[in-house]
Design a protein around this motif. Structure first.
Motif, mmCIF file in Angstrom:
data_model
loop_
_atom_site.group_PDB
_atom_site.id
_atom_site.type_symbol
_atom_site.label_atom_id
_atom_site.label_comp_id
_atom_site.label_asym_id
_atom_site.label_seq_id
_atom_site.Cartn_x
_atom_site.Cartn_y
_atom_site.Cartn_z
ATOM 1 N N GLY A 122 0.796 -1.225 0.000
ATOM 2 C CA GLY A 122 0.000 0.000 0.000
ATOM 3 C C GLY A 122 0.827 1.273 0.000
ATOM 4 N N LEU A 123 1.962 1.266 -0.686
ATOM 5 C CA LEU A 123 2.806 2.461 -0.716
ATOM 6 C C LEU A 123 3.114 2.901 -2.149
ATOM 7 C CD1 LEU A 123 5.382 1.840 2.162
ATOM 8 C CD2 LEU A 123 3.423 3.364 2.179
ATOM 9 N N VAL A 124 2.143 2.762 -3.028
ATOM 10 C CA VAL A 124 2.346 3.196 -4.407
ATOM 11 C C VAL A 124 2.627 4.699 -4.407
ATOM 12 C CG1 VAL A 124 1.264 3.425 -6.672
ATOM 13 C CG2 VAL A 124 0.848 1.386 -5.286
ATOM 14 N N GLY A 125 3.638 5.128 -5.179
ATOM 15 C CA GLY A 125 3.964 6.549 -5.243
ATOM 16 C C GLY A 125 5.008 6.972 -4.224
ATOM 17 N N TYR A 126 5.490 6.023 -3.423
ATOM 18 C CA TYR A 126 6.490 6.358 -2.400
ATOM 19 C C TYR A 126 7.912 6.055 -2.850
ATOM 20 C CZ TYR A 126 3.142 7.208 1.372
ATOM 21 O OH TYR A 126 2.174 7.731 2.167
ATOM 22 N N GLU A 127 8.092 5.617 -4.109
ATOM 23 C CA GLU A 127 9.385 5.157 -4.615
ATOM 24 C C GLU A 127 10.555 6.052 -4.234
ATOM 25 O OE1 GLU A 127 6.649 5.303 -6.197
ATOM 26 O OE2 GLU A 127 6.307 3.497 -7.370
ATOM 27 N N ASP A 128 10.366 7.366 -4.440
ATOM 28 C CA ASP A 128 11.512 8.266 -4.340
ATOM 29 C C ASP A 128 11.660 8.922 -2.977
ATOM 30 O OD1 ASP A 128 12.181 7.714 -6.955
ATOM 31 O OD2 ASP A 128 10.777 9.224 -7.719
ATOM 32 N N ARG A 129 10.848 8.484 -2.026
ATOM 33 C CA ARG A 129 10.992 9.079 -0.695
ATOM 34 C C ARG A 129 12.186 8.472 0.037
ATOM 35 N NH1 ARG A 129 5.650 10.666 2.416
ATOM 36 N NH2 ARG A 129 4.260 11.040 0.657
ATOM 37 N N TYR A 130 12.643 9.226 1.029
ATOM 38 C CA TYR A 130 13.711 8.723 1.879
ATOM 39 C C TYR A 130 13.158 8.450 3.269
ATOM 40 C CZ TYR A 130 17.082 9.518 -1.729
ATOM 41 O OH TYR A 130 17.789 9.420 -2.890
ATOM 42 N N GLN A 131 13.931 7.699 4.029
ATOM 43 C CA GLN A 131 13.505 7.253 5.355
ATOM 44 C C GLN A 131 12.950 8.393 6.205
ATOM 45 O OE1 GLN A 131 15.905 7.733 8.205
ATOM 46 N NE2 GLN A 131 14.790 6.558 9.737
ATOM 47 N N ARG A 132 13.640 9.557 6.164
ATOM 48 C CA ARG A 132 13.198 10.653 7.035
ATOM 49 C C ARG A 132 11.864 11.235 6.594
ATOM 50 N NH1 ARG A 132 16.939 12.393 3.564
ATOM 51 N NH2 ARG A 132 16.360 14.197 2.305
ATOM 52 N N GLN A 133 11.392 10.859 5.407
ATOM 53 C CA GLN A 133 10.105 11.369 4.936
ATOM 54 C C GLN A 133 8.984 10.354 5.151
ATOM 55 O OE1 GLN A 133 11.762 11.740 0.988
ATOM 56 N NE2 GLN A 133 11.713 13.984 1.116
ATOM 57 N N LEU A 134 9.261 9.319 5.950
ATOM 58 C CA LEU A 134 8.268 8.267 6.165
ATOM 59 C C LEU A 134 7.858 8.212 7.628
ATOM 60 C CD1 LEU A 134 10.038 5.380 4.195
ATOM 61 C CD2 LEU A 134 8.134 6.787 3.376
ATOM 62 N N SER A 135 6.589 7.934 7.872
ATOM 63 C CA SER A 135 6.139 7.719 9.250
ATOM 64 C C SER A 135 6.582 6.335 9.704
ATOM 65 C CB SER A 135 4.619 7.805 9.311
ATOM 66 O OG SER A 135 4.064 6.652 8.722
#
Ligand SMILES: Nc1ncnc2c1ncn2[C@@H]1O[C@H](COP(=O)(O)OP(=O)(O)OP(=O)(O)O)[C@@H](O)[C@H]1O
Ligand SMILES: [Mg+2]
Lengths: 352, 307
Positions: A122-135
């Motif tokens: 359930g994380l479609v569209g999260y490909e380019d995020r980094y750890q600090r941008q994730l809950s």
């Protein structure tokens, strides 16, 4: 997918034995929880299965392969840590691709796998995020996706929910269980939270001081605890000091103070006169008017919404009783004389 | 650690003592910088700026007063005479070499210290690293001279063993200067590396292992890139120290390794040409700054703006 066998597994740190001769067979496709208080050796056991801790003695088999002396990267396992261990210098997609790259998959295959893994968690569209941008919850999902794309034989989870808030913990609990059921992957889950263990597991191993106290289904563990430790660790239990009198009709006769009652049969022989503990869960005690059972006195009444909890004095001892708070049941006031009883099959005698 | 105790709440957030909160919120907070800034202005900015200003006066032996007649003659001289402009490259080259050697020597040790959980062994290694800093630089260099000189420990041993016929040139050359600079700067390198390696949670390395990475692979794809901030900090400190060092090239290079600080000293102390010495100092300062900035930019680009 494989089963796991632990054979007489020991881990010593100098004088201290963190894990004391554990033998355990975790079946293929099973969700197995290691449950116990802090410092009981759960993580050490899990980390021996993963290969991060070398056992002092004993053997570990995954499927038919002896892995006792293999390094972690040769064991074909997946592990999710309490802090999720997302690589902070890689994007979500790179994190998930990490294991695939090591397996020399083609770039095209990696992209397809990463995309479908992101959909699965359930994380479609999260490909380019980094750890600090994730809950925390999102990191958890990335950690699971990163592990699952490598198709490990077994999945190991070390307190994966303990860093999340309560609402998210509830949600993830069911989500992880569902994912595990769908994949049918053999899973070892370490937790000190009995609710997690009881709701998620096929079987639970309760650990204390490096030993496995009891292994069984959640029902076994909750309804038929075999040791005093399991009794007190899982849920709340009344523990009443009693003396064993003998047997009657397949039940055990025990007495305390002026009361003599029956309880579920003891396994094995116990000499009459031995001291023992009688264990009854608060929700299994019935309160009635005086004369309906053993005489007791209400000490306090504690309103908790769906439940009302009473503290009673019974003989010289104290017990706790919980009742569903329904409109048709009467309430009792502190100081009131009452009678208490319970189904002998719902009470257990444990010889200390 | 002494000073204000810091407590960590159950949610992991740091609870600050009330007095710190009051200072942090009020204008008083900004007054905290005043003492250090005043010190810095009086004892660094003013003297350095006046020295640099002197660089724009024509050389006049023994004169240190600033005159209004500005000129860039000094700089023209530096950039047209090979003895001076070569010194720029020599300085930068030696400082870079010291960084590389320091990194190669320091990283493994820092890694071991960061990963050792045994407190006794850890303390021993830390003492080893820090003990050298207890002695003044000059004393440590004299020690090195005893080791590296023509009649030093190394050469006399090798001569006695008959392994060499003539003493090896271990000092009064670039080799000696680099050894000296590495010896002086290594603790700084190691300390900044330890800091950044320790902050990498061990579970990251373990996660990489469990995903199929060998120990070496896990190191190079996780630990090493994540320790970049420490590498960057360490090399920047070491580079600055090495580039600006006068004592080490003077003692270990025996005035034969002509780096910029040696030229500055010669101009100022020996010939009394403050203006020309100041101009070399300006060039030293600017070229060092330039090298550091370029390096920093390159490192940032390599990291892809991720950190
Ligand atoms: N590397 C080590 N050196 C010495 N003792 C250790 C080491 N690792 C674990 N122990 C000890 O072994 C025991 C079991 O530790 P373990 O981490 O397995 O506990 P746990 O059941 O996972 O507890 P928690 O719920 O707190 O995580 C503890 O008493 C711990 O102090
Ligand atoms: Mg643990």
């Amino acid at each position: 997918m494989s089963d796991i066998q632990l054979v007489n597994l020991v881990k010593s740190y100098g004088e201290m034995q963190a894990v004391k001769k554990i033998s355990l067979h975790i079946k293929e496709g099973e969700f197995f929880s290691l449950l116990g208080p802090s410092g009981c050796g759960k993580s050490t056991t899990l980390r021996m299965i993963a290969g991060f801790v070398m056992p002092s003695a004993g053997r570990i088999l995954i499927g038919s392969d002896e892995v006792t002396h293999l390094p972690p990267e040769k064991r074909d396992i997946g592990i999710v840590f309490q802090n999720y261990a997302i690589f902070p210098h890689m994007s979500v997609a790179e994190n998930i691709a990490f294991g695939l790259k090591l397996r020399k998959k083609s770039q095209a295959e990696i992209e397809i796998t990463v995309t479908s893994a992101l959909r699965q968690v359930g994380l479609v569209g999260y490909e380019d995020r980094y750890q600090r941008q994730l809950s925390g919850g999102e990191q958890q999902r990335v950690a699971l996706a990163r592990v699952l794309v490598t198709k490990p034989r077994i999945l190991l989870l070390d307190e994966p929910l303990s860093a999340l808030d309560k609402a998210l913990r509830e949600e993830m609990k069911y989500w992880i269980k569902e994912l595990q059921r769908t994949l049918g992957i053999t899973t070892v889950y370490v937790t000190h939270d009995q609710d997690e263990a009881l709701t998620m597991s096929d079987r639970i191993g309760v650990m204390q001081k490096g030993r496995l106290e009891q292994v069984g289904s959640p029902e076994d563990i909750y309804e038929r605890p075999e040791t005093l430790f399991v009794t007190t660790f899982i849920g709340h239990s009344n523990v009443i000091n009693v003396t064993v009198k003998g047997r009657d009709n397949g039940k055990t006769v025990v007495s305390f103070g002026a009361n003599t009652i029956l309880a579920r049969a003891l396994e094995g022989e116990v000499a009459p006169g031995s001291a023992a503990k009688l264990v009854v869960r608060p929700e299994n005690v019935v309160i009635g008017r005086t004369g309906e059972g053993l005489p007791a006195t209400v000490l306090t009444e504690n309103y908790q919404g769906a439940l009302v909890r009473y503290r009673l004095s019974l003989g010289e001892q104290e017990i706790v009783v919980e009742r569903q708070n329904q409109s048709n049941v009467s309430r009792f006031a502190p100081g009131e004389e009452v009678g208490v009883s319970w189904d002998p099959e719902r009470s257990e005698v444990l010889v200390a | 650690m002494y000073g204000m105790a810091v407590t960590v709440g159950s949610d992991g957030r740091v609870i600050r003592p009330a007095i710190l909160i009051r200072i942090a919120r009020g204008p008083a907070f900004w007054w905290l910088v005043v003492p250090a800034v005043v010190f810095f202005i009086i004892f660094f900015l003013v003297p350095t700026a006046s020295l640099f200003a002197l660089a724009f006066n024509k050389p006049a032996t023994g004169v240190i007063d600033l005159s209004a007649a500005l000129s860039i003659d000094n700089f023209i001289r530096i950039f047209t005479r090979s003895i001076y402009y070569e010194a720029i490259f020599r300085s930068i080259g030696i400082a870079s070499l010291v960084c590389i050697v320091g990194l190669l020597l320091g990283y493994p040790l820092a890694y071991v210290i960061a990963k050792t959980s045994n407190p006794g062994r850890n303390a021993l290694l830390m003492v080893l690293v820090l003990s050298s800093m207890q002695l003044d630089m000059v004393i440590r260099l004299y020690g090195l001279m005893v080791l590296l000189g023509d009649n030093g420990l190394i050469n006399s041993t090798l001569l006695d063993l008959g392994l060499i016929k003539a003493p090896l040139p271990l000092m009064y050359n670039i080799f000696g200067v680099v050894v000296g600079l590495v010896q002086i700067t290594l603790p700084f390198m190691i300390l900044s590396l330890i800091g950044s390696i320790t902050s990498i949670h061990p579970s990251l390395e373990e996660a990489a292992r469990s995903l199929g990475a060998s120990r070496a692979r896990a190191f190079f794809s996780v630990v090493f890139p994540m320790s970049m901030p420490g590498i960057l900090a360490g090399t920047l400190i070491v580079f600055s120290l090495a580039m600006s060092s006068y004592v080490v090239p003077a003692l270990m290079g025996g005035w034969k390794v002509l780096v910029m600080p040696i030229h500055i000293y010669q101009q100022v102390a020996e010939t009394g040409r403050w203006q020309f010495g100041a101009a070399i100092a300006v060039v030293l300062f600017v070229s060092g700054l330039l090298a550091i900035t370029l390096y920093h930019l390159a490192a940032m680009r390599a990291a892809g703006g991720r950190s």
